[in-house]
Scaffold this active site. Structure first.
Site, PDB file in Angstrom:
ATOM      1  N   HIS A   1       0.759  -1.348  -0.104  1.00 47.11           N
ATOM      2  CA  HIS A   1      -0.045   0.061  -0.153  1.00 47.11           C
ATOM      3  C   HIS A   1       0.852   1.272  -0.004  1.00 47.11           C
ATOM      4  O   HIS A   1       1.980   1.314   0.310  1.00 47.11           O
ATOM      5  CB  HIS A   1      -0.940   0.167   1.269  1.00 47.11           C
TER       6      HIS A   1
ATOM      7  N   HIS B   1       4.158   7.270   3.512  1.00 48.39           N
ATOM      8  CA  HIS B   1       4.996   6.108   3.422  1.00 48.39           C
ATOM      9  C   HIS B   1       4.684   5.097   2.301  1.00 48.39           C
ATOM     10  O   HIS B   1       3.450   5.112   1.820  1.00 48.39           O
ATOM     11  CB  HIS B   1       4.951   5.351   4.688  1.00 48.39           C
TER      12      HIS B   1
ATOM     13  N   GLU C   1       7.571   1.213   5.290  1.00 48.91           N
ATOM     14  CA  GLU C   1       6.970   0.399   5.887  1.00 48.91           C
ATOM     15  C   GLU C   1       7.185  -1.071   5.395  1.00 48.91           C
ATOM     16  O   GLU C   1       6.985  -1.352   4.218  1.00 48.91           O
ATOM     17  CB  GLU C   1       5.413   0.562   6.222  1.00 48.91           C
TER      18      GLU C   1
HETATM   19  C1  LIG Z   1       0.669   0.791  11.600  1.00 48.21           C
HETATM   20  C2  LIG Z   1      -0.637   0.963  10.989  1.00 48.21           C
HETATM   21  C3  LIG Z   1      -0.738   1.305   9.635  1.00 48.21           C
HETATM   22  C4  LIG Z   1      -0.357   0.193   8.736  1.00 48.21           C
HETATM   23  O1  LIG Z   1       0.128   0.236   7.246  1.00 48.21           O
HETATM   24  O2  LIG Z   1      -0.397  -0.996   9.269  1.00 48.21           O
HETATM   25  C5  LIG Z   1       0.265   2.405   9.134  1.00 48.21           C
HETATM   26  O3  LIG Z   1       1.050   2.595   8.301  1.00 48.21           O
HETATM   27  S1  LIG Z   1       0.162   3.632  10.422  1.00 48.21           S
HETATM   28  C6  LIG Z   1       1.234   4.913   9.702  1.00 48.21           C
HETATM   29  C7  LIG Z   1       1.609   6.116  10.813  1.00 48.21           C
HETATM   30  N1  LIG Z   1       2.764   5.461  11.637  1.00 48.21           N
HETATM   31  C8  LIG Z   1       4.046   5.780  11.397  1.00 48.21           C
HETATM   32  O4  LIG Z   1       4.147   6.333  10.456  1.00 48.21           O
HETATM   33  C9  LIG Z   1       5.059   5.326  12.239  1.00 48.21           C
HETATM   34  C10 LIG Z   1       6.393   5.281  11.918  1.00 48.21           C
HETATM   35  N2  LIG Z   1       6.562   7.094  11.802  1.00 48.21           N
HETATM   36  C11 LIG Z   1       7.414   7.666  12.859  1.00 48.21           C
HETATM   37  O5  LIG Z   1       7.933   7.245  13.743  1.00 48.21           O
HETATM   38  C12 LIG Z   1       7.362   9.111  12.483  1.00 48.21           C
HETATM   39  O6  LIG Z   1       6.450   9.450  11.637  1.00 48.21           O
HETATM   40  C13 LIG Z   1       8.806   9.487  12.047  1.00 48.21           C
HETATM   41  C14 LIG Z   1      10.099   9.134  13.242  1.00 48.21           C
HETATM   42  C15 LIG Z   1       9.015   8.853  10.733  1.00 48.21           C
HETATM   43  C16 LIG Z   1       8.791  11.200  11.826  1.00 48.21           C
HETATM   44  O7  LIG Z   1       8.076  11.703  13.163  1.00 48.21           O
HETATM   45  P1  LIG Z   1       8.055  13.225  13.135  1.00 48.21           P
HETATM   46  O8  LIG Z   1       7.517  13.919  11.817  1.00 48.21           O
HETATM   47  O9  LIG Z   1       7.349  13.658  14.477  1.00 48.21           O
HETATM   48  O10 LIG Z   1       9.599  13.616  13.466  1.00 48.21           O
HETATM   49  P2  LIG Z   1      10.496  14.599  12.810  1.00 48.21           P
HETATM   50  O11 LIG Z   1       9.651  16.008  12.524  1.00 48.21           O
HETATM   51  O12 LIG Z   1      11.866  14.826  13.643  1.00 48.21           O
HETATM   52  O13 LIG Z   1      11.139  13.952  11.387  1.00 48.21           O
HETATM   53  C17 LIG Z   1      12.240  13.623  11.214  1.00 48.21           C
HETATM   54  C18 LIG Z   1      12.751  13.922   9.731  1.00 48.21           C
HETATM   55  O14 LIG Z   1      12.107  12.933   8.699  1.00 48.21           O
HETATM   56  C19 LIG Z   1      11.301  13.766   8.000  1.00 48.21           C
HETATM   57  N3  LIG Z   1       9.983  12.853   7.956  1.00 48.21           N
HETATM   58  C20 LIG Z   1       8.948  12.788   8.959  1.00 48.21           C
HETATM   59  N4  LIG Z   1       8.004  12.107   8.164  1.00 48.21           N
HETATM   60  C21 LIG Z   1       8.202  11.669   7.183  1.00 48.21           C
HETATM   61  C22 LIG Z   1       7.819  11.074   6.043  1.00 48.21           C
HETATM   62  N5  LIG Z   1       6.418  10.531   6.146  1.00 48.21           N
HETATM   63  N6  LIG Z   1       8.323  10.934   4.630  1.00 48.21           N
HETATM   64  C23 LIG Z   1       9.337  11.407   4.486  1.00 48.21           C
HETATM   65  N7  LIG Z   1      10.334  12.261   5.535  1.00 48.21           N
HETATM   66  C24 LIG Z   1       9.671  12.255   6.800  1.00 48.21           C
HETATM   67  C25 LIG Z   1      10.845  15.172   8.765  1.00 48.21           C
HETATM   68  O15 LIG Z   1      10.687  15.892   7.632  1.00 48.21           O
HETATM   69  C26 LIG Z   1      12.449  15.125   9.336  1.00 48.21           C
HETATM   70  O16 LIG Z   1      13.260  15.538   8.350  1.00 48.21           O
HETATM   71  P3  LIG Z   1      14.226  16.872   8.541  1.00 48.21           P
HETATM   72  O17 LIG Z   1      14.869  17.092   7.310  1.00 48.21           O
HETATM   73  O18 LIG Z   1      14.993  16.452   9.719  1.00 48.21           O
HETATM   74  O19 LIG Z   1      13.122  17.987   8.984  1.00 48.21           O
HETATM   75 CO   LIG Z   2       0.967   1.591   6.286  1.00 42.90          CO
END
Ligand SMILES: CC[C@H](C(=O)O)C(=O)SCCNC(=O)CCNC(=O)[C@H](O)C(C)(C)COP(=O)(O)OP(=O)(O)OC[C@H]1O[C@@H](n2cnc3c(N)ncnc32)[C@H](O)[C@@H]1OP(=O)(O)O
Ligand SMILES: [Co+2]
Length: 149
Positions: free
Chosen positions: A8, A87, A136
């Site tokens: 997905h 993602h 993921e």
């Molecule tokens: C599980 C149920 C379902 C499934 O399929 O089964 C799902 O998929 S649920 C989806 C939601 N859950 C998650 O996304 C869990 C994993 N994600 C995380 O732990 C956070 O989103 C994380 C750590 C990736 C980012 O968290 P956050 O935005 O709070 O942190 P930062 O602002 O410090 O980001 C760090 C750095 O990463 C860049 N970033 C954040 N999100 C994304 C993204 N989706 N794609 C690409 N880059 C991303 C962010 O811009 C920061 O970059 P920087 O250059 O340092 O500014």
């Molecule tokens: Co997902």
């Protein structure tokens, strides 16, 4: 490890209801499944099906809306208020083998392996280690029950 199918594309949205109207009325989606909540993952989820090859299941759009204060997608929506591609989820045969593979490559794995929205084990890899793409990894479901909805 062998790359499996693209299960997905995760799309973050401030409103699943608005996104459902969009996929139904603008994109002509054939099947939009019932939304459901995953409190432990901090998201409300809704799957939009796309046609697969020869009647198989196609890659889905996984609409995700923040659920609760600690939702992991609040940060993303703060930067992208309209939502957007969040993602990619790839399937693998064995989730434990995949986890060891990425650990061996020094990729940051975000949290424990847990059960995802399809009822199959998943984990996430940090976007900064994955060419800027939040990634993921999901173990290919052993049966089709996860499509029951
Ligand atoms: C599980 C149920 C379902 C499934 O399929 O089964 C799902 O998929 S649920 C989806 C939601 N859950 C998650 O996304 C869990 C994993 N994600 C995380 O732990 C956070 O989103 C994380 C750590 C990736 C980012 O968290 P956050 O935005 O709070 O942190 P930062 O602002 O410090 O980001 C760090 C750095 O990463 C860049 N970033 C954040 N999100 C994304 C993204 N989706 N794609 C690409 N880059 C991303 C962010 O811009 C920061 O970059 P920087 O250059 O340092 O500014
Ligand atoms: Co997902």
């Amino acid at each position: 490890m062998k790359l499996g199918r693209l299960n997905h594309i995760g799309v973050a949205t401030p409103s699943i209801e608005e996104s459902i109207s969009y996929y139904r009325d603008v994109m002509g989606a054939g099947r939009i499944r019932d939304p459901f909540e995953m409190e432990e993952q901090g998201v409300k989820v809704c799957f939009v099906d796309t046609p697969g090859e020869n009647g198989t299941f196609g890659t889905q759009i996984e609409l995700i809306e923040p659920l609760g204060e600690d939702s992991p997608i609040h940060g993303f929506l703060a930067k992208n208020p309209a939502g957007g591609q969040h993602h990619l989820c790839y399937e693998v045969e064995d989730i434990d083998e995949a986890r060891s593979w990425f650990e061996g490559l020094g990729k940051r794995i975000l949290g424990p392996t847990r059960i995802g929205a399809h009822g199959s084990p998943i984990f996430f890899l940090h976007p900064k280690d994955m060419m800027g793409q939040l990634t993921e990894i999901m173990e290919t479901p052993k049966d089709d029950t996860h499509w029951s909805n």
